[in-house]
Design a protein around this motif. Structure first.
Motif, PDB file in Angstrom:
ATOM      1  N   UNK A 143      14.556 -26.707 -33.071  1.00 10.83           N
ATOM      2  CA  UNK A 143      15.275 -27.172 -31.885  1.00 10.83           C
ATOM      3  C   UNK A 143      14.927 -26.323 -30.662  1.00 10.83           C
ATOM      4  N   UNK A 144      14.829 -25.007 -30.853  1.00  6.36           N
ATOM      5  CA  UNK A 144      14.501 -24.119 -29.742  1.00  6.36           C
ATOM      6  C   UNK A 144      13.095 -24.364 -29.198  1.00  6.36           C
ATOM      7  N   UNK A 145      12.169 -24.693 -30.082  1.00  9.53           N
ATOM      8  CA  UNK A 145      10.785 -24.949 -29.658  1.00  9.53           C
ATOM      9  C   UNK A 145      10.696 -26.265 -28.897  1.00  9.53           C
ATOM     10  N   UNK A 146      11.417 -27.284 -29.379  1.00 15.32           N
ATOM     11  CA  UNK A 146      11.371 -28.592 -28.740  1.00 15.32           C
ATOM     12  C   UNK A 146       9.969 -29.176 -28.748  1.00 15.32           C
ATOM     13  N   UNK A 147       9.524 -29.633 -27.587  1.00 15.91           N
ATOM     14  CA  UNK A 147       8.187 -30.231 -27.481  1.00 15.91           C
ATOM     15  C   UNK A 147       7.134 -29.225 -27.028  1.00 15.91           C
ATOM     16  N   UNK A 148       7.518 -27.981 -26.893  1.00 15.69           N
ATOM     17  CA  UNK A 148       6.549 -26.965 -26.475  1.00 15.69           C
ATOM     18  C   UNK A 148       5.599 -26.636 -27.620  1.00 15.69           C
ATOM     19  N   UNK A 149       4.492 -26.021 -27.285  1.00 13.29           N
ATOM     20  CA  UNK A 149       3.499 -25.637 -28.279  1.00 13.29           C
ATOM     21  C   UNK A 149       3.009 -24.223 -27.984  1.00 13.29           C
ATOM     22  N   UNK A 150       2.377 -23.619 -28.994  1.00 17.62           N
ATOM     23  CA  UNK A 150       1.707 -22.351 -28.795  1.00 17.62           C
ATOM     24  C   UNK A 150       2.540 -21.146 -29.163  1.00 17.62           C
ATOM     25  N   UNK A 151       1.863 -20.007 -29.166  1.00 18.49           N
ATOM     26  CA  UNK A 151       2.437 -18.753 -29.616  1.00 18.49           C
ATOM     27  C   UNK A 151       3.625 -18.315 -28.774  1.00 18.49           C
ATOM     28  N   UNK A 152       3.507 -18.413 -27.454  1.00 21.18           N
ATOM     29  CA  UNK A 152       4.584 -17.953 -26.585  1.00 21.18           C
ATOM     30  C   UNK A 152       5.853 -18.757 -26.802  1.00 21.18           C
ATOM     31  N   UNK A 153       5.717 -20.064 -27.009  1.00 24.33           N
ATOM     32  CA  UNK A 153       6.882 -20.918 -27.241  1.00 24.33           C
ATOM     33  C   UNK A 153       7.580 -20.551 -28.538  1.00 24.33           C
ATOM     34  N   UNK A 154       6.799 -20.266 -29.582  1.00 29.14           N
ATOM     35  CA  UNK A 154       7.379 -19.886 -30.870  1.00 29.14           C
ATOM     36  C   UNK A 154       8.051 -18.517 -30.761  1.00 29.14           C
ATOM     37  N   UNK A 155       7.428 -17.583 -30.041  1.00 33.46           N
ATOM     38  CA  UNK A 155       8.020 -16.251 -29.866  1.00 33.46           C
ATOM     39  C   UNK A 155       9.355 -16.344 -29.128  1.00 33.46           C
ATOM     40  N   UNK A 156       9.404 -17.137 -28.072  1.00 32.69           N
ATOM     41  CA  UNK A 156      10.646 -17.304 -27.321  1.00 32.69           C
ATOM     42  C   UNK A 156      11.712 -17.955 -28.195  1.00 32.69           C
TER      43      UNK A 156
END
Length: 274
Positions: A143-156
């Protein structure tokens, strides 16, 4: 507590080939201790479909698991050996990896207190199939990742999971995990580097020395990258330790796409007050 293994390769490879004989033997030894279930998820050669297998059997007793390790050629995948947290279920629905939304997830760690873990579920989330904190962690992370992708999105997203836990009075020594997506494999390294499991056997009885249990390692060589929990990659040349609050992202060609720092760190209350 569990063992994690993930990989990306520029060519189809079996787990046995990518590890080599010494590391494969160590994996088999660890599987005899982490014996509360096993599973894997992977993408094959020129295959856009996510494949997954889960079993409540120990890896050494699961014929499908053994055939996968020695015979199935993959380009990217993850593998999980489970040592269940006391009080949680031992059924197939409780084993890793969990699969949803075209992604697969495997976790090593425990979140406490157990009677609060449903607070991790995002608004409107369906009731998890199993009893584990890991499945709920996966739901909130997704849910936190949503539609974002990549390492920075997963870290956040991982940092936000930890922040929510703290807000609700929950704790964990480790949120280490692997997240397999259609294009990448993310290693979430989020743990207290000084914590060690207590009152539970996590190493084979004949291991005279062993590394810190929660450490994660990265190995890059010859068009492939491997990430693993401690005890699997030990003497191999080129192994590096992964920072305890970071995400290492492997691309779909056997390389490391990016390393991102997680904006939160796990520090035990005892160390914080010292």
């Amino acid at each position: 507590m569990c063992r994690l293994l993930g990989w990306s390769s520029d060519r189809p490879v079996t787990v046995a080939e990518l590890l080599g004989a010494p590391a494969l033997e160590r994996l088999q030894e660890l599987a005899a201790v982490h014996a509360h279930g096993c599973g894997m998820a992977w993408y094959g050669d020129d295959d856009a479909e996510l494949h997954a297998h889960r079993s409540a059997l120990a890896a050494g007793d699961d014929g499908d698991f053994l055939r996968f390790v020695h015979e199935t050629r993959t380009r990217r995948g993850l593998l999980h050996l489970r040592l269940a947290t006391p009080g949680l279920g031992l059924e197939v629905v409780d084993t890793h990896p969990f699969v949803a939304g075209g992604t697969a997830f495997a976790h090593n760690g425990a979140i406490f207190p157990q009677d609060k873990v449903d607070l991790l579920l995002p608004p409107g989330a369906s009731q998890p199939a199993g009893s584990t904190d890991s499945e709920r962690y996966f739901s909130r992370l997704r849910s936190n990742i949503g539609h974002k992708q990549g390492s920075a999105a997963v870290a956040h997203a991982a940092g936000r999971v930890l922040s929510r836990m703290r807000w609700h009075g929950m704790s964990a020594s480790s949120l280490n995990a692997l997240l397999l997506t259609p294009r990448e494999l993310h290693l979430i390294s989020l743990h207290d580097p000084e914590a060690e499991p207590a009152d539970v056997q996590v190493w084979p009885a004949d291991y005279t020395t062993h590394p810190p249990y929660l450490d994660l390692s990265l190995l890059q060589r010859d068009g492939l990258s491997v990430v693993a929990s401690s005890g699997i990659l030990r003497e191999e040349t080129g192994v590096t330790r992964v920072d305890a609050a970071s995400v290492v992202t492997l691309d779909d060609r056997g390389g490391v796409a990016r390393v991102s720092q997680i904006p939160e760190r796990i520090i035990s209350p005892l160390r914080r007050s010292a």
